[in-house]
Design a protein around this motif. Structure first.
Motif, short mmCIF file in Angstrom:
data_model
loop_
_atom_site.label_atom_id
_atom_site.label_comp_id
_atom_site.label_asym_id
_atom_site.label_seq_id
_atom_site.Cartn_x
_atom_site.Cartn_y
_atom_site.Cartn_z
N PHE A 58 -3.91 5.56 27.29
CA PHE A 58 -5.18 5.32 26.24
C PHE A 58 -6.10 4.92 27.14
O PHE A 58 -6.17 4.09 27.87
N GLU A 59 -7.60 5.10 26.56
CA GLU A 59 -8.95 4.81 27.58
C GLU A 59 -9.32 4.68 26.87
O GLU A 59 -9.89 4.83 25.14
N ILE A 60 -10.87 3.18 26.77
CA ILE A 60 -12.06 2.96 25.72
C ILE A 60 -12.95 2.84 27.41
O ILE A 60 -12.88 2.41 28.40
N PHE A 61 -14.23 3.38 26.72
CA PHE A 61 -15.91 3.20 27.41
C PHE A 61 -16.28 2.34 26.45
O PHE A 61 -16.27 3.39 25.61
N TRP A 62 -16.96 1.62 26.87
CA TRP A 62 -18.14 1.22 26.91
C TRP A 62 -18.92 0.76 27.47
O TRP A 62 -19.32 0.88 28.43
N GLN A 63 -20.63 1.54 26.68
CA GLN A 63 -21.84 1.50 26.92
C GLN A 63 -22.50 0.78 26.71
O GLN A 63 -22.50 1.34 25.35
N PRO A 64 -23.44 -0.14 27.18
CA PRO A 64 -24.83 -0.65 25.77
C PRO A 64 -25.87 0.47 25.31
O PRO A 64 -25.86 0.97 26.30
N ILE A 65 -25.70 0.70 24.50
CA ILE A 65 -26.87 1.41 23.23
C ILE A 65 -27.94 1.66 25.00
O ILE A 65 -29.01 0.69 24.98
N GLY A 66 -28.83 2.93 25.39
CA GLY A 66 -30.08 2.79 26.13
C GLY A 66 -29.85 2.54 27.78
O GLY A 66 -30.20 2.35 27.88
N ALA A 130 -22.96 -1.64 21.70
CA ALA A 130 -23.00 -0.63 22.38
C ALA A 130 -22.22 1.04 21.56
O ALA A 130 -21.89 1.69 20.46
N GLN A 131 -21.88 2.14 22.43
CA GLN A 131 -21.97 3.33 22.06
C GLN A 131 -20.14 3.63 23.00
O GLN A 131 -20.04 2.81 24.02
N VAL A 132 -18.95 3.40 22.03
CA VAL A 132 -17.60 3.69 22.49
C VAL A 132 -17.00 4.74 22.48
O VAL A 132 -16.58 5.72 21.37
N ALA A 133 -16.61 4.90 23.21
CA ALA A 133 -15.31 6.14 23.40
C ALA A 133 -14.13 5.98 23.31
O ALA A 133 -13.76 4.65 23.91
N LEU A 134 -12.72 6.51 22.80
CA LEU A 134 -11.27 5.77 22.71
C LEU A 134 -10.81 7.87 22.89
O LEU A 134 -10.91 8.81 22.43
N ALA A 163 -20.89 12.37 25.96
CA ALA A 163 -21.09 12.28 24.49
C ALA A 163 -19.36 12.44 24.24
O ALA A 163 -19.47 12.76 22.92
N CYS A 164 -18.68 11.86 24.98
CA CYS A 164 -17.64 10.84 24.02
C CYS A 164 -17.77 9.95 23.43
O CYS A 164 -16.77 9.27 22.13
N ARG A 165 -18.87 9.28 23.71
CA ARG A 165 -18.62 8.15 23.46
C ARG A 165 -19.45 8.25 21.43
O ARG A 165 -20.86 7.92 22.05
N GLN A 166 -18.65 8.55 20.85
CA GLN A 166 -19.26 8.69 19.62
C GLN A 166 -18.98 7.41 17.86
O GLN A 166 -19.25 7.22 17.19
N VAL A 167 -18.32 6.35 18.68
CA VAL A 167 -18.18 5.21 17.99
C VAL A 167 -19.58 4.09 18.30
O VAL A 167 -19.43 3.60 19.76
N ILE A 168 -20.41 3.04 17.41
CA ILE A 168 -20.94 2.40 18.03
C ILE A 168 -20.73 1.09 17.02
O ILE A 168 -20.29 0.54 15.93
N ILE A 169 -20.97 0.16 18.44
CA ILE A 169 -19.96 -1.66 18.09
C ILE A 169 -21.05 -2.56 18.28
O ILE A 169 -21.92 -2.16 18.95
N GLU A 170 -21.28 -3.12 16.77
CA GLU A 170 -22.26 -3.75 17.05
C GLU A 170 -21.64 -5.22 16.34
O GLU A 170 -20.35 -5.14 16.00
#
Length: 172
Positions: A58-66, A130-134, A163-170
């Motif tokens: 399983f993978e998580i990709f975590w990218q700060p918005i912008g 952040a925008q996150v992919a699962l 394109a995979c990062r469809q969840v926004i985390i705050e």
């Protein structure tokens, strides 16, 4: 969703959820279907290990918005894990600093169908919003692979794509 180039195979569905915590995040991944027909890595010590994505993982990709920087976590049902930082799309890869990762895996049956659940607690600095992919990679006993994500870019399965990062985390 299952990538369009993959056969359905033994796993009929994957669900995932994630939430930010004051010290990082917590995530849960669930495989539903013929769990007994997939390859699961042998249980082992909870240590940083490369190449976990070559089998069920399983993978998580975590990218700060912008930003272009992102962090990738690979979480194996074996208990092993990996964490990498990237400066931009597949560039500048290096081990990411992690305070702790705790993984637990359980298997069972619901309504006559098998399930595997992996829960992760990750302690590390994760910027928000952040925008996150699962994502999930599932290896079948016949050697085939299934690629699951919230979304995919056109073409081959590319989990590093924004394109995979469809969840926004705050954080609250």
């Amino acid at each position: 969703m299952l990538h369009q180039t993959c056969d359905l195979g033994p796993i009929k569905g994957v669900t995932a959820k994630i939430k930010a915590t004051p010290t990082g995040c917590e995530a849960e991944f669930r495989l539903d279907g013929g769990v007994d027909s997939i390859i699961l890595p042998e249980p082992g010590p909870s240590v940083r290990t490369d190449d976990l994505w070559k089998t069920t993982c399983f993978e998580i990709f975590w990218q700060p918005i912008g930003g272009t920087y992102y962090r990738e976590f690979n979480l194996s049902p074996s208990g092993r894990w990996a964490a990498y930082d990237f400066d931009s799309f597949r560039e500048g890869m290096r081990d990411a600093p992690v305070d702790a990762i705790s993984l637990s895996t359980s298997m069972g049956s619901v309504d006559g169908r098998g399930e595997l659940v992996l829960r992760a607690t990750i302690s590390t600095d994760l910027p928000a919003p952040a925008q996150v992919a699962l994502n999930a990679i599932v290896e079948h006993r016949d050697g085939g692979l299934q690629f699951w994500a919230l979304a995919f870019p056109p073409g081959k399965a590319e989990f590093h794509s924004e394109a995979c990062r469809q969840v926004i985390i705050e954080r609250d």
